[in-house]
Design a protein around this motif. Structure first.
Motif, PDB file in Angstrom:
ATOM      1  N   MET A   1      67.794  67.445  54.174  1.00 35.34           N
ATOM      2  CA  MET A   1      67.278  66.981  55.451  1.00 35.34           C
ATOM      3  C   MET A   1      66.024  67.769  55.791  1.00 35.34           C
ATOM      4  O   MET A   1      65.985  68.987  55.689  1.00 35.34           O
ATOM      5  CB  MET A   1      68.340  67.178  56.528  1.00 35.34           C
ATOM      6  CG  MET A   1      67.751  67.233  57.922  1.00 35.34           C
ATOM      7  SD  MET A   1      68.800  67.918  59.228  1.00 35.34           S
ATOM      8  CE  MET A   1      68.935  69.611  58.792  1.00 35.34           C
ATOM      9  N   ALA A   2      65.021  67.043  56.211  1.00 34.01           N
ATOM     10  CA  ALA A   2      63.794  67.681  56.687  1.00 34.01           C
ATOM     11  C   ALA A   2      63.952  68.013  58.168  1.00 34.01           C
ATOM     12  O   ALA A   2      64.684  67.349  58.897  1.00 34.01           O
ATOM     13  CB  ALA A   2      62.615  66.731  56.487  1.00 34.01           C
ATOM     14  N   ARG A   3      63.266  69.045  58.592  1.00 35.27           N
ATOM     15  CA  ARG A   3      63.180  69.374  60.012  1.00 35.27           C
ATOM     16  C   ARG A   3      61.715  69.325  60.418  1.00 35.27           C
ATOM     17  O   ARG A   3      60.852  69.773  59.682  1.00 35.27           O
ATOM     18  CB  ARG A   3      63.747  70.764  60.310  1.00 35.27           C
ATOM     19  CG  ARG A   3      65.253  70.811  60.252  1.00 35.27           C
ATOM     20  CD  ARG A   3      65.779  72.080  60.855  1.00 35.27           C
ATOM     21  NE  ARG A   3      67.235  72.064  60.868  1.00 35.27           N
ATOM     22  CZ  ARG A   3      67.977  72.939  61.516  1.00 35.27           C
ATOM     23  NH1 ARG A   3      67.397  73.914  62.200  1.00 35.27           N
ATOM     24  NH2 ARG A   3      69.282  72.854  61.496  1.00 35.27           N
ATOM     25  N   HIS A   4      61.487  68.771  61.574  1.00 35.41           N
ATOM     26  CA  HIS A   4      60.141  68.775  62.126  1.00 35.41           C
ATOM     27  C   HIS A   4      59.928  70.147  62.776  1.00 35.41           C
ATOM     28  O   HIS A   4      60.785  70.630  63.506  1.00 35.41           O
ATOM     29  CB  HIS A   4      59.982  67.661  63.165  1.00 35.41           C
ATOM     30  CG  HIS A   4      58.676  67.709  63.879  1.00 35.41           C
ATOM     31  ND1 HIS A   4      58.551  68.248  65.135  1.00 35.41           N
ATOM     32  CD2 HIS A   4      57.444  67.321  63.507  1.00 35.41           C
ATOM     33  CE1 HIS A   4      57.289  68.175  65.509  1.00 35.41           C
ATOM     34  NE2 HIS A   4      56.605  67.620  64.542  1.00 35.41           N
ATOM     35  N   ILE A   5      58.780  70.755  62.495  1.00 35.84           N
ATOM     36  CA  ILE A   5      58.462  72.074  63.042  1.00 35.84           C
ATOM     37  C   ILE A   5      57.295  71.923  64.009  1.00 35.84           C
ATOM     38  O   ILE A   5      56.254  71.349  63.664  1.00 35.84           O
ATOM     39  CB  ILE A   5      58.061  73.067  61.926  1.00 35.84           C
ATOM     40  CG1 ILE A   5      59.115  73.106  60.820  1.00 35.84           C
ATOM     41  CG2 ILE A   5      57.776  74.449  62.514  1.00 35.84           C
ATOM     42  CD1 ILE A   5      60.489  73.529  61.258  1.00 35.84           C
ATOM     43  N   TYR A   6      57.482  72.447  65.214  1.00 32.46           N
ATOM     44  CA  TYR A   6      56.437  72.419  66.236  1.00 32.46           C
ATOM     45  C   TYR A   6      56.226  73.849  66.728  1.00 32.46           C
ATOM     46  O   TYR A   6      57.179  74.530  67.102  1.00 32.46           O
ATOM     47  CB  TYR A   6      56.843  71.511  67.394  1.00 32.46           C
ATOM     48  CG  TYR A   6      55.817  71.444  68.496  1.00 32.46           C
ATOM     49  CD1 TYR A   6      54.621  70.762  68.320  1.00 32.46           C
ATOM     50  CD2 TYR A   6      56.048  72.070  69.715  1.00 32.46           C
ATOM     51  CE1 TYR A   6      53.684  70.705  69.334  1.00 32.46           C
ATOM     52  CE2 TYR A   6      55.114  72.012  70.734  1.00 32.46           C
ATOM     53  CZ  TYR A   6      53.932  71.332  70.540  1.00 32.46           C
ATOM     54  OH  TYR A   6      52.997  71.276  71.536  1.00 32.46           O
ATOM     55  N   SER A   7      54.988  74.287  66.715  1.00 27.59           N
ATOM     56  CA  SER A   7      54.631  75.613  67.197  1.00 27.59           C
ATOM     57  C   SER A   7      54.184  75.481  68.648  1.00 27.59           C
ATOM     58  O   SER A   7      53.145  74.887  68.924  1.00 27.59           O
ATOM     59  CB  SER A   7      53.500  76.174  66.318  1.00 27.59           C
ATOM     60  OG  SER A   7      53.186  77.466  66.725  1.00 27.59           O
ATOM     61  N   CYS A   8      54.969  76.022  69.562  1.00 29.22           N
ATOM     62  CA  CYS A   8      54.746  75.820  70.997  1.00 29.22           C
ATOM     63  C   CYS A   8      54.215  77.092  71.650  1.00 29.22           C
ATOM     64  O   CYS A   8      54.904  78.120  71.675  1.00 29.22           O
ATOM     65  CB  CYS A   8      56.051  75.401  71.659  1.00 29.22           C
ATOM     66  SG  CYS A   8      55.888  74.993  73.398  1.00 29.22           S
ATOM     67  N   PRO A   9      53.007  77.035  72.194  1.00 30.37           N
ATOM     68  CA  PRO A   9      52.473  78.222  72.877  1.00 30.37           C
ATOM     69  C   PRO A   9      53.203  78.466  74.198  1.00 30.37           C
ATOM     70  O   PRO A   9      53.659  77.530  74.851  1.00 30.37           O
ATOM     71  CB  PRO A   9      51.004  77.859  73.124  1.00 30.37           C
ATOM     72  CG  PRO A   9      50.973  76.373  73.129  1.00 30.37           C
ATOM     73  CD  PRO A   9      52.074  75.917  72.210  1.00 30.37           C
ATOM     74  N   LEU A  10      53.330  79.726  74.547  1.00 32.58           N
ATOM     75  CA  LEU A  10      53.900  80.102  75.840  1.00 32.58           C
ATOM     76  C   LEU A  10      52.756  80.306  76.820  1.00 32.58           C
ATOM     77  O   LEU A  10      51.736  80.892  76.473  1.00 32.58           O
ATOM     78  CB  LEU A  10      54.716  81.383  75.719  1.00 32.58           C
ATOM     79  CG  LEU A  10      55.837  81.376  74.679  1.00 32.58           C
ATOM     80  CD1 LEU A  10      56.564  82.711  74.686  1.00 32.58           C
ATOM     81  CD2 LEU A  10      56.794  80.249  74.926  1.00 32.58           C
ATOM     82  N   ARG A  11      52.936  79.797  78.016  1.00 30.43           N
ATOM     83  CA  ARG A  11      51.921  79.943  79.053  1.00 30.43           C
ATOM     84  C   ARG A  11      52.423  80.917  80.105  1.00 30.43           C
ATOM     85  O   ARG A  11      53.620  80.971  80.395  1.00 30.43           O
ATOM     86  CB  ARG A  11      51.617  78.575  79.675  1.00 30.43           C
ATOM     87  CG  ARG A  11      50.971  77.620  78.657  1.00 30.43           C
ATOM     88  CD  ARG A  11      51.080  76.166  79.064  1.00 30.43           C
ATOM     89  NE  ARG A  11      52.423  75.631  78.977  1.00 30.43           N
ATOM     90  CZ  ARG A  11      52.934  75.048  77.901  1.00 30.43           C
ATOM     91  NH1 ARG A  11      52.234  74.942  76.797  1.00 30.43           N
ATOM     92  NH2 ARG A  11      54.156  74.565  77.911  1.00 30.43           N
ATOM     93  N   TRP A  12      51.517  81.692  80.668  1.00 23.95           N
ATOM     94  CA  TRP A  12      51.894  82.650  81.694  1.00 23.95           C
ATOM     95  C   TRP A  12      52.627  81.952  82.840  1.00 23.95           C
ATOM     96  O   TRP A  12      53.580  82.477  83.397  1.00 23.95           O
ATOM     97  CB  TRP A  12      50.653  83.391  82.192  1.00 23.95           C
ATOM     98  CG  TRP A  12      50.995  84.458  83.181  1.00 23.95           C
ATOM     99  CD1 TRP A  12      50.768  84.442  84.519  1.00 23.95           C
ATOM    100  CD2 TRP A  12      51.665  85.689  82.904  1.00 23.95           C
ATOM    101  NE1 TRP A  12      51.244  85.582  85.095  1.00 23.95           N
ATOM    102  CE2 TRP A  12      51.808  86.376  84.121  1.00 23.95           C
ATOM    103  CE3 TRP A  12      52.168  86.282  81.737  1.00 23.95           C
ATOM    104  CZ2 TRP A  12      52.418  87.617  84.223  1.00 23.95           C
ATOM    105  CZ3 TRP A  12      52.779  87.520  81.847  1.00 23.95           C
ATOM    106  CH2 TRP A  12      52.895  88.172  83.069  1.00 23.95           C
ATOM    107  N   SER A  13      52.210  80.746  83.161  1.00 28.13           N
ATOM    108  CA  SER A  13      52.820  79.996  84.263  1.00 28.13           C
ATOM    109  C   SER A  13      54.242  79.519  83.941  1.00 28.13           C
ATOM    110  O   SER A  13      54.942  79.033  84.826  1.00 28.13           O
ATOM    111  CB  SER A  13      51.945  78.805  84.650  1.00 28.13           C
ATOM    112  OG  SER A  13      51.828  77.917  83.556  1.00 28.13           O
ATOM    113  N   ASP A  14      54.686  79.668  82.691  1.00 27.47           N
ATOM    114  CA  ASP A  14      56.041  79.276  82.305  1.00 27.47           C
ATOM    115  C   ASP A  14      57.096  80.273  82.788  1.00 27.47           C
ATOM    116  O   ASP A  14      58.278  79.962  82.797  1.00 27.47           O
ATOM    117  CB  ASP A  14      56.160  79.169  80.779  1.00 27.47           C
ATOM    118  CG  ASP A  14      55.319  78.059  80.192  1.00 27.47           C
ATOM    119  OD1 ASP A  14      54.834  77.197  80.958  1.00 27.47           O
ATOM    120  OD2 ASP A  14      55.144  78.061  78.958  1.00 27.47           O
TER     121      ASP A  14
END
Length: 151
Positions: A1-14
């Protein structure tokens, strides 16, 4: 099984008042990963797969540990756990190599915006989704496994 990989930046406002990513923000992270998975990776050049609209029918989120702000993005892995005739379930882990912050799942329903109602998953969409289907999925987790799905 393949997995989709997403690199998500963190924002200070988070961040919330306690100095970690607010629980509501994790829904946005999941949305970003899901959109990247379903729309950018839709099969075929110029394919209309998944572009006609979809709605979220359900979210489940388990918050495993707090995530604090840092400059490095967090990794979101996505895969499919169920494919129905008119819905699919996407599972996620928001993680670093050494730890998991969130485990979640979303039930997505393809939607015909012009008709204002849900629609069935097309054969092209199903073929794409099967590449990301969890290896532990059973035939009951895939409607019409091995059969053509009506468009």
């Amino acid at each position: 099984m393949a997995r989709h990989i997403y690199s998500c930046p963190l924002r200070w406002s988070d961040m919330d008042a306690f100095g970690h990513v607010n629980n509501v923000v994790f829904l946005r992270y999941l949305e970003e990963a899901r959109i990247d998975f379903m729309f950018r990776l839709a099969p075929g050049e110029g394919s209309a797969s998944f572009t006609g609209g979809s709605v979220v029918a359900r979210h489940e989120i388990d918050y495993v540990r707090p995530l604090v702000h840092r400059h490095e993005p967090v990794r979101i892995e996505s895969w499919v756990t169920k494919i129905g005739a008119a819905s699919l379930t996407i599972a996620y882990e928001i993680k670093d190599p050494e730890q998991v912050y969130v485990r979640a799942s979303t039930v997505v329903v393809p939607f015909d915006l012009a008709a204002g109602r849900p629609r069935r998953i097309t054969a092209e969409e199903k073929s794409f989704l099967l590449e990301y289907l969890d290896d532990s999925a059973t035939p009951a987790d895939v409607t019409g496994r091995g059969k053509a799905v009506a468009a």
